[in-house]
Design a protein around this motif. Structure first.
Motif, PDB file in Angstrom:
ATOM      1  N   ALA A 200      79.359  57.164  14.477  1.00  0.00           N
ATOM      2  CA  ALA A 200      79.341  58.576  14.103  1.00  0.00           C
ATOM      3  C   ALA A 200      79.021  58.745  12.618  1.00  0.00           C
ATOM      4  CB  ALA A 200      80.681  59.221  14.433  1.00  0.00           C
ATOM      5  N   GLN A 201      79.574  57.867  11.792  1.00  0.00           N
ATOM      6  CA  GLN A 201      79.338  57.946  10.356  1.00  0.00           C
ATOM      7  C   GLN A 201      77.863  57.726  10.016  1.00  0.00           C
ATOM      8  OE1 GLN A 201      80.718  54.658   7.943  1.00  0.00           O
ATOM      9  NE2 GLN A 201      81.383  56.038   6.303  1.00  0.00           N
ATOM     10  N   GLU A 202      77.255  56.717  10.656  1.00  0.00           N
ATOM     11  CA  GLU A 202      75.841  56.428  10.392  1.00  0.00           C
ATOM     12  C   GLU A 202      74.949  57.580  10.833  1.00  0.00           C
ATOM     13  OE1 GLU A 202      74.909  54.126   8.584  1.00  0.00           O
ATOM     14  OE2 GLU A 202      76.537  52.672   8.624  1.00  0.00           O
ATOM     15  N   LEU A 203      75.283  58.195  11.951  1.00  0.00           N
ATOM     16  CA  LEU A 203      74.495  59.338  12.409  1.00  0.00           C
ATOM     17  C   LEU A 203      74.634  60.514  11.457  1.00  0.00           C
ATOM     18  CD1 LEU A 203      75.007  59.418  16.296  1.00  0.00           C
ATOM     19  CD2 LEU A 203      73.116  58.449  14.981  1.00  0.00           C
ATOM     20  N   SER A 204      75.852  60.743  10.972  1.00  0.00           N
ATOM     21  CA  SER A 204      76.064  61.867  10.045  1.00  0.00           C
ATOM     22  C   SER A 204      75.300  61.677   8.737  1.00  0.00           C
ATOM     23  CB  SER A 204      77.559  62.035   9.759  1.00  0.00           C
ATOM     24  OG  SER A 204      78.070  60.927   9.027  1.00  0.00           O
ATOM     25  N   LYS A 205      75.056  60.416   8.356  1.00  0.00           N
ATOM     26  CA  LYS A 205      74.312  60.126   7.132  1.00  0.00           C
ATOM     27  C   LYS A 205      72.808  60.068   7.374  1.00  0.00           C
ATOM     28  CE  LYS A 205      77.928  57.431   4.800  1.00  0.00           C
ATOM     29  NZ  LYS A 205      78.275  56.087   4.252  1.00  0.00           N
ATOM     30  N   GLY A 206      72.416  60.142   8.634  1.00  0.00           N
ATOM     31  CA  GLY A 206      70.993  60.058   8.949  1.00  0.00           C
ATOM     32  C   GLY A 206      70.459  58.648   8.950  1.00  0.00           C
TER      33      GLY A 206
ATOM     34  N   SER B  39      86.142  41.351  18.324  1.00  0.00           N
ATOM     35  CA  SER B  39      87.016  41.319  19.494  1.00  0.00           C
ATOM     36  C   SER B  39      87.346  42.718  19.996  1.00  0.00           C
ATOM     37  CB  SER B  39      88.314  40.568  19.190  1.00  0.00           C
ATOM     38  OG  SER B  39      89.120  41.305  18.296  1.00  0.00           O
ATOM     39  N   ASN B  40      86.904  43.758  19.286  1.00  0.00           N
ATOM     40  CA  ASN B  40      87.143  45.131  19.737  1.00  0.00           C
ATOM     41  C   ASN B  40      86.053  46.031  19.179  1.00  0.00           C
ATOM     42  OD1 ASN B  40      88.289  46.689  17.202  1.00  0.00           O
ATOM     43  ND2 ASN B  40      89.210  44.645  17.212  1.00  0.00           N
ATOM     44  N   ILE B  41      85.913  47.217  19.752  1.00  0.00           N
ATOM     45  CA  ILE B  41      84.841  48.125  19.321  1.00  0.00           C
ATOM     46  C   ILE B  41      85.374  49.492  18.895  1.00  0.00           C
ATOM     47  CG2 ILE B  41      83.040  47.025  20.685  1.00  0.00           C
ATOM     48  CD1 ILE B  41      83.452  49.222  22.791  1.00  0.00           C
ATOM     49  N   THR B  42      86.689  49.628  18.774  1.00  0.00           N
ATOM     50  CA  THR B  42      87.266  50.924  18.413  1.00  0.00           C
ATOM     51  C   THR B  42      86.676  51.451  17.107  1.00  0.00           C
ATOM     52  OG1 THR B  42      89.343  50.280  19.475  1.00  0.00           O
ATOM     53  CG2 THR B  42      89.413  52.170  17.990  1.00  0.00           C
ATOM     54  N   GLY B  43      86.656  50.614  16.088  1.00  0.00           N
ATOM     55  CA  GLY B  43      86.134  51.043  14.794  1.00  0.00           C
ATOM     56  C   GLY B  43      84.649  51.333  14.815  1.00  0.00           C
ATOM     57  N   TYR B  44      83.918  50.683  15.721  1.00  0.00           N
ATOM     58  CA  TYR B  44      82.476  50.881  15.757  1.00  0.00           C
ATOM     59  C   TYR B  44      82.075  52.265  16.253  1.00  0.00           C
ATOM     60  CZ  TYR B  44      81.983  45.958  14.676  1.00  0.00           C
ATOM     61  OH  TYR B  44      82.031  44.749  14.041  1.00  0.00           O
ATOM     62  N   TYR B  45      82.929  52.896  17.036  1.00  0.00           N
ATOM     63  CA  TYR B  45      82.644  54.276  17.417  1.00  0.00           C
ATOM     64  C   TYR B  45      82.647  55.174  16.181  1.00  0.00           C
ATOM     65  CZ  TYR B  45      82.892  53.463  22.451  1.00  0.00           C
ATOM     66  OH  TYR B  45      82.637  53.032  23.732  1.00  0.00           O
ATOM     67  N   ALA B  46      83.609  54.939  15.295  1.00  0.00           N
ATOM     68  CA  ALA B  46      83.665  55.708  14.050  1.00  0.00           C
ATOM     69  C   ALA B  46      82.475  55.383  13.154  1.00  0.00           C
ATOM     70  CB  ALA B  46      84.975  55.421  13.318  1.00  0.00           C
ATOM     71  N   VAL B  47      82.114  54.104  13.080  1.00  0.00           N
ATOM     72  CA  VAL B  47      80.965  53.702  12.269  1.00  0.00           C
ATOM     73  C   VAL B  47      79.678  54.327  12.818  1.00  0.00           C
ATOM     74  CG1 VAL B  47      79.554  51.749  11.535  1.00  0.00           C
ATOM     75  CG2 VAL B  47      82.046  51.545  11.553  1.00  0.00           C
TER      76      VAL B  47
ATOM     77  N   TRP C   8      75.708  47.338  19.754  1.00  0.00           N
ATOM     78  CA  TRP C   8      76.913  46.499  19.804  1.00  0.00           C
ATOM     79  C   TRP C   8      77.910  47.042  20.824  1.00  0.00           C
ATOM     80  CZ3 TRP C   8      77.991  45.937  13.816  1.00  0.00           C
ATOM     81  CH2 TRP C   8      77.045  45.053  13.275  1.00  0.00           C
ATOM     82  N   ILE C   9      78.106  48.358  20.806  1.00  0.00           N
ATOM     83  CA  ILE C   9      79.033  48.978  21.757  1.00  0.00           C
ATOM     84  C   ILE C   9      78.558  48.740  23.187  1.00  0.00           C
ATOM     85  CG2 ILE C   9      79.960  51.181  22.570  1.00  0.00           C
ATOM     86  CD1 ILE C   9      79.830  52.156  19.647  1.00  0.00           C
ATOM     87  N   LEU C  10      77.254  48.892  23.402  1.00  0.00           N
ATOM     88  CA  LEU C  10      76.694  48.695  24.744  1.00  0.00           C
ATOM     89  C   LEU C  10      76.817  47.238  25.197  1.00  0.00           C
ATOM     90  CD1 LEU C  10      73.471  50.919  24.585  1.00  0.00           C
ATOM     91  CD2 LEU C  10      75.579  51.358  25.875  1.00  0.00           C
ATOM     92  N   LEU C  11      76.670  46.299  24.278  1.00  0.00           N
ATOM     93  CA  LEU C  11      76.796  44.884  24.633  1.00  0.00           C
ATOM     94  C   LEU C  11      78.220  44.560  25.071  1.00  0.00           C
ATOM     95  CD1 LEU C  11      74.594  43.231  21.859  1.00  0.00           C
ATOM     96  CD2 LEU C  11      74.190  43.153  24.335  1.00  0.00           C
ATOM     97  N   PHE C  12      79.209  45.113  24.375  1.00  0.00           N
ATOM     98  CA  PHE C  12      80.600  44.925  24.798  1.00  0.00           C
ATOM     99  C   PHE C  12      80.810  45.544  26.175  1.00  0.00           C
ATOM    100  CE2 PHE C  12      85.122  45.647  25.003  1.00  0.00           C
ATOM    101  CZ  PHE C  12      85.683  44.590  24.310  1.00  0.00           C
ATOM    102  N   PHE C  13      80.252  46.735  26.375  1.00  0.00           N
ATOM    103  CA  PHE C  13      80.348  47.419  27.665  1.00  0.00           C
ATOM    104  C   PHE C  13      79.698  46.601  28.772  1.00  0.00           C
ATOM    105  CE2 PHE C  13      78.331  50.077  30.876  1.00  0.00           C
ATOM    106  CZ  PHE C  13      79.374  50.887  31.301  1.00  0.00           C
TER     107      PHE C  13
END
Length: 235
Positions: A37-43, A27-35, A54-59
């Motif tokens: 960034a986290q996935e990118l930082s881990k490669g 129902s929200n995507i706030t946490g997914y922005y953090a996720v 997922w973020i784009l689908l909500f958008f």
């Protein structure tokens, strides 16, 4: 207030059902922005791409709702403009319920796909309620709502604000949305215990109620406008 309560109730149902089935908030995507960034930082590029999708689908869901309402002005009736996003949301949630019942193999790819479908549906709903209410009502997440409630409560420390009907009405609206969301979550959780994947069908039923109520409300406003116009002409 009724629109906010109904849509918040359905959003709470969807969110709790998705957490129960997929262990993912939809129902929200706030946490997914953090996720993301986290996935990118881990490669983890694949996981990052999924979260970005997922973020784009909500958008896209929010965009479509507002786009249909804006483009529909002067082209078709207001009810049709409101009904199209609701129908798309209805079909998205119905698809998830049917897929879970007849095709789901509990694979990661299927889960990612179905979570995306629910995020798209919630984007549609959030965009619709925001467009109809001039961005006053957003019913799929409560972060901003909780902040607004806290601000209002602090403002009510002054008597003149407590006597301000506009502020009091806004407080009642936000409180109603909050309780409706929680009630929807409770209903969704209990519904999954007794009905399993049928909870998504129950949510579709709530959306039908929203569509019918919107049809009734628009028709009532039109009748009142015609009546007043006739009274003015008679004078």
């Amino acid at each position: 207030m009724k629109l906010g309560a109904l849509t918040a109730f359905s959003a709470g149902m969807v969110n709790v059902a998705s957490v129960t089935v997929f262990f993912a908030f939809t129902s929200n995507i706030t946490g997914y922005y953090a996720v993301f960034a986290q996935e990118l930082s881990k490669g983890n590029w694949y996981q990052g791409a999924v979260v970005l999708l997922w973020i784009l689908l909500f958008f896209i869901g929010s965009f479509l709702s507002n786009f249909v309402i804006i483009q529909g002005k002067g082209r078709w009736s207001q009810y049709i403009s409101h009904a199209i996003p609701v129908v798309l949301e209805f079909l998205s949630i119905l698809f998830v319920g049917l897929y879970l019942d007849f095709f789901y193999q509990n694979s990661l790819q299927e889960t990612e796909f179905l979570v995306g479908a629910l995020l798209f549906a919630m984007g549609l709903q959030n965009g619709l309620t925001a467009s109809i209410s001039n961005s006053v009502v957003k019913t799929t997440h409560l972060t901003g709502l909780t902040t607004d409630l806290a601000i209002l409560v602090s403002m009510f420390s002054k008597r003149e604000n407590r006597n301000n009907n506009a502020l009091v009405d806004k407080f009642h609206l936000l409180l109603t949305i909050m309780f409706a969301y929680v009630a929807g979550g409770l209903f969704g959780g209990l519904g999954y215990v007794y009905f399993g994947n049928g909870t998504f069908y129950l949510t579709c039923g709530i959306l039908l109620v929203i569509a019918l109520y919107d049809f009734y409300k628009i028709g009532r406003i039109k009748r009142m406008f015609i009546k007043r116009h006739q009274e003015v002409c008679s004078i």
